[in-house]
Design a protein around this motif. Structure first.
Motif, PDB file in Angstrom:
ATOM      1  N   CYS A 107       0.826  -1.207   0.000  1.00 39.86           N
ATOM      2  CA  CYS A 107       0.000   0.000   0.000  1.00 39.86           C
ATOM      3  C   CYS A 107       0.861   1.258   0.000  1.00 39.86           C
ATOM      4  O   CYS A 107       1.853   1.333   0.724  1.00 39.86           O
ATOM      5  CB  CYS A 107      -0.905   0.035   1.233  1.00 39.86           C
ATOM      6  SG  CYS A 107      -1.853  -1.476   1.540  1.00 39.86           S
ATOM      7  N   THR A 108       0.463   2.243  -0.799  1.00 45.17           N
ATOM      8  CA  THR A 108       1.112   3.545  -0.784  1.00 45.17           C
ATOM      9  C   THR A 108       0.366   4.476   0.162  1.00 45.17           C
ATOM     10  O   THR A 108      -0.694   4.132   0.693  1.00 45.17           O
ATOM     11  CB  THR A 108       1.103   4.195  -2.180  1.00 45.17           C
ATOM     12  OG1 THR A 108      -0.250   4.489  -2.540  1.00 45.17           O
ATOM     13  CG2 THR A 108       1.737   3.282  -3.228  1.00 45.17           C
ATOM     14  N   PHE A 125      -2.271   4.321   7.380  1.00 42.69           N
ATOM     15  CA  PHE A 125      -1.724   2.976   7.584  1.00 42.69           C
ATOM     16  C   PHE A 125      -2.201   2.352   8.891  1.00 42.69           C
ATOM     17  O   PHE A 125      -2.357   1.121   8.974  1.00 42.69           O
ATOM     18  CB  PHE A 125      -0.194   3.010   7.506  1.00 42.69           C
ATOM     19  CG  PHE A 125       0.322   3.070   6.090  1.00 42.69           C
ATOM     20  CD1 PHE A 125       0.311   1.938   5.289  1.00 42.69           C
ATOM     21  CD2 PHE A 125       0.774   4.259   5.549  1.00 42.69           C
ATOM     22  CE1 PHE A 125       0.760   1.975   3.986  1.00 42.69           C
ATOM     23  CE2 PHE A 125       1.235   4.320   4.241  1.00 42.69           C
ATOM     24  CZ  PHE A 125       1.225   3.182   3.456  1.00 42.69           C
ATOM     25  N   VAL A 138       4.646  -1.216   3.210  1.00 43.93           N
ATOM     26  CA  VAL A 138       4.481   0.211   2.942  1.00 43.93           C
ATOM     27  C   VAL A 138       5.355   0.571   1.741  1.00 43.93           C
ATOM     28  O   VAL A 138       6.526   0.204   1.679  1.00 43.93           O
ATOM     29  CB  VAL A 138       4.886   1.050   4.169  1.00 43.93           C
ATOM     30  CG1 VAL A 138       4.774   2.545   3.859  1.00 43.93           C
ATOM     31  CG2 VAL A 138       4.015   0.687   5.371  1.00 43.93           C
ATOM     32  N   ASN A 140       6.760   3.635  -0.611  1.00 47.00           N
ATOM     33  CA  ASN A 140       6.999   5.073  -0.768  1.00 47.00           C
ATOM     34  C   ASN A 140       7.448   5.365  -2.187  1.00 47.00           C
ATOM     35  O   ASN A 140       8.527   4.936  -2.606  1.00 47.00           O
ATOM     36  CB  ASN A 140       8.082   5.534   0.216  1.00 47.00           C
ATOM     37  CG  ASN A 140       8.263   7.039   0.206  1.00 47.00           C
ATOM     38  OD1 ASN A 140       7.299   7.790   0.073  1.00 47.00           O
ATOM     39  ND2 ASN A 140       9.499   7.499   0.358  1.00 47.00           N
ATOM     40  N   ILE A 154       8.098   6.001   8.918  1.00 45.87           N
ATOM     41  CA  ILE A 154       8.119   4.538   8.799  1.00 45.87           C
ATOM     42  C   ILE A 154       8.702   3.919  10.060  1.00 45.87           C
ATOM     43  O   ILE A 154       8.302   2.818  10.471  1.00 45.87           O
ATOM     44  CB  ILE A 154       8.877   4.075   7.526  1.00 45.87           C
ATOM     45  CG1 ILE A 154       8.749   2.552   7.349  1.00 45.87           C
ATOM     46  CG2 ILE A 154      10.333   4.488   7.562  1.00 45.87           C
ATOM     47  CD1 ILE A 154       7.334   2.044   7.192  1.00 45.87           C
ATOM     48  N   ILE A 163       3.491  -4.165  10.094  1.00 45.02           N
ATOM     49  CA  ILE A 163       4.259  -3.802   8.907  1.00 45.02           C
ATOM     50  C   ILE A 163       5.400  -4.801   8.723  1.00 45.02           C
ATOM     51  O   ILE A 163       6.258  -4.952   9.590  1.00 45.02           O
ATOM     52  CB  ILE A 163       4.834  -2.372   9.021  1.00 45.02           C
ATOM     53  CG1 ILE A 163       3.729  -1.361   9.366  1.00 45.02           C
ATOM     54  CG2 ILE A 163       5.554  -1.989   7.728  1.00 45.02           C
ATOM     55  CD1 ILE A 163       2.631  -1.259   8.344  1.00 45.02           C
ATOM     56  N   TYR A 166       9.208  -2.350   3.977  1.00 46.36           N
ATOM     57  CA  TYR A 166       9.097  -0.988   3.480  1.00 46.36           C
ATOM     58  C   TYR A 166       9.846  -0.892   2.160  1.00 46.36           C
ATOM     59  O   TYR A 166      11.048  -1.150   2.103  1.00 46.36           O
ATOM     60  CB  TYR A 166       9.698  -0.020   4.492  1.00 46.36           C
ATOM     61  CG  TYR A 166       9.660   1.440   4.093  1.00 46.36           C
ATOM     62  CD1 TYR A 166       8.461   2.041   3.714  1.00 46.36           C
ATOM     63  CD2 TYR A 166      10.807   2.222   4.134  1.00 46.36           C
ATOM     64  CE1 TYR A 166       8.417   3.388   3.375  1.00 46.36           C
ATOM     65  CE2 TYR A 166      10.768   3.563   3.795  1.00 46.36           C
ATOM     66  CZ  TYR A 166       9.578   4.147   3.423  1.00 46.36           C
ATOM     67  OH  TYR A 166       9.530   5.478   3.082  1.00 46.36           O
TER      68      TYR A 166
END
Length: 300
Positions: A107-108, A125, A138, A140, A154, A163, A166
Motif C-alpha cells: 500500500c502507498t 496505515f 508500505v 513510498n 516509517i 508492517i 518498506y
C-alpha cells in the motif's frame, strides 16, 4: 539483521502482460513468473507501478492478482499491490487480496488530493493495519503519489507489529541511509526500489531490492544481491555498472513503460501492449532499443 518474516533478496515488480483490448494475457503472466523464479528471485510483486496497476480496470487488476497467486503456487512470497487514492478504496483491495489467498498487501500513502502531512499517512496505515490480518508492505513512491514518507514516519509504523517491509523508491540515498539506521533493529525489512541505488543499498544494510528491470534480467540482480551478501564491493560495482547500461533502454521513448513492454516481447514472454493512451515503441525506437540490448549483452 534478522527480520521477522525474512523478506529479502530480489523481488521483481512484474509488468502486466496484456493482449489487444487491454485484456490480461494469463499465459504471459505465467511465462514471466516462471522466467523470474527459475533465475533465483526471492519474491514476486504484482500490480505495482511497473504493473500499470492504477491504469488497469478493476477486473484486470483482480485477474492479475489471482493469476499471479495461482502461477506462483507458493514457490516464493507474493506481494500484491493494493494501491489506491484513499484508505477506504485501499481497504477494498486489501480485502479482495485476502479473499484470493494473498498474504502480503502493498500500500502507498493516499494520493490525488494534496497530502496534509505525515499525520495523515500514519492515520491511513494505522486504519489499514487495524482492519486486516494481512501483512502490510508500505510503499513510498513520491514521483507518483506526490508525497514523501519520512524515515521517522516509517520508523513509527515499525512499532505497530503489522508492517512486514518498506519499499522506498524515492531514489534519495541520504533518505535511504536514515531509513537503514532507523529500521535496523526492527522487524521491518527495507527494500530499495531505485535501480540506481541497488548496490549501495544492499551493501550498507537494505534487505533487498524491488527493481523493474529484474523482470528481464533477474539473474543480473540476483548476482548483485549475492555479491553484496558476501561484501564484494568491486564485484558489486561491476554489476551495478551493467545495470546502469541496461537501464538506458528505458529512455528510448517518452514513457519507460512502453520500453518495458517491448522488452517483454523481445524476450518472448508476451506482447508489447500498453494501457491507453500510451503508445508502443515505433520502428525507429525498436531499432535503437535492439542496439542497446546488444551492447548490454542481452541480444545477439
Amino acid at each position: 539483521m534478522k527480520k521477522r518474516e525474512a523478506i529479502e533478496g530480489i523481488i521483481p515488480p512484474t509488468v502486466t502482460p496484456l493482449k489487444e483490448g487491454e485484456l490480461l494475457d494469463k499465459a504471459g503472466v505465467r511465462n514471466l513468473i516462471d522466467y523470474c523464479i527459475k533465475r533465483g528471485v526471492t519474491g514476486i510483486f504484482c500490480n505495482g507501478t511497473s504493473g500499470e496497476a492504477m491504469r488497469l480496470t478493476d477486473r484486470v487488476w483482480a485477474q492479475n492478482t489471482e493469476t499471479t497467486l495461482v502461477c506462483v503456487d507458493g514457490r516464493v512470497p507474493v506481494f500484491c499491490g493494493a494501491i489506491d487514492s484513499s484508505t477506504s478504496r485501499t481497504l477494498e483491495k486489501v480485502k479482495e487480496i485476502g479473499r484470493m489467498g494473498g498474504k502480503y498487501a502493498v500500500c502507498t500513502a493516499p494520493f490525488y488530493l494534496r497530502s496534509f502531512g505525515q499525520d495523515e499517512i500514519l492515520r491511513h496505515f494505522d486504519r489499514i493495519c487495524q482492519k486486516t490480518d494481512l501483512s502490510i508492505v508500505v510503499y513510498n513512491i513520491p514521483e507518483t503519489t506526490q508525497v514523501n514518507i519520512w524515515p521517522e514516519t516509517i520508523a513509527e509504523m515499525a512499532k505497530w507489529g503489522r508492517i512486514a517491509a518498506y519499499k522506498d523508491s524515492c531514489a534519495d540515498y541520504q533518505q535511504l541511509q536514515r531509513e537503514m539506521i532507523l529500521l535496523e533493529d526492527t522487524d521491518v525489512s527495507l527494500l530499495n526500489g531505485a535501480e540506481e541505488l541497488c548496490a549501495a543499498a544492499m551493501l550498507f544494510g537494505a534487505q533487498g531490492c524491488i527493481p523493474g528491470l529484474a523482470n528481464f534480467v533477474p539473474e543480473l540482480f540476483v548476482a548483485l544481491w549475492e555479491a553484496c551478501q558476501r561484501g564484494e564491493i568491486e564485484e558489486s560495482y561491476r554489476l551495478q555498472k551493467r545495470i546502469v547500461e541496461v537501464r538506458k533502454v528505458l529512455q528510448v521513448n517518452g514513457c519507460w513503460m512502453s520500453a518495458m513492454k517491448y522488452l517483454l516481447k523481445a524476450l518472448g514472454m508476451g506482447e508489447d501492449e500498453v494501457s491507453f493512451p500510451l503508445q508502443k515503441l515505433n520502428p525507429e525506437e525498436r531499432r535503437i532499443a535492439d542496439g542497446m540490448l546488444r551492447r548490454a549483452g542481452l541480444r545477439e
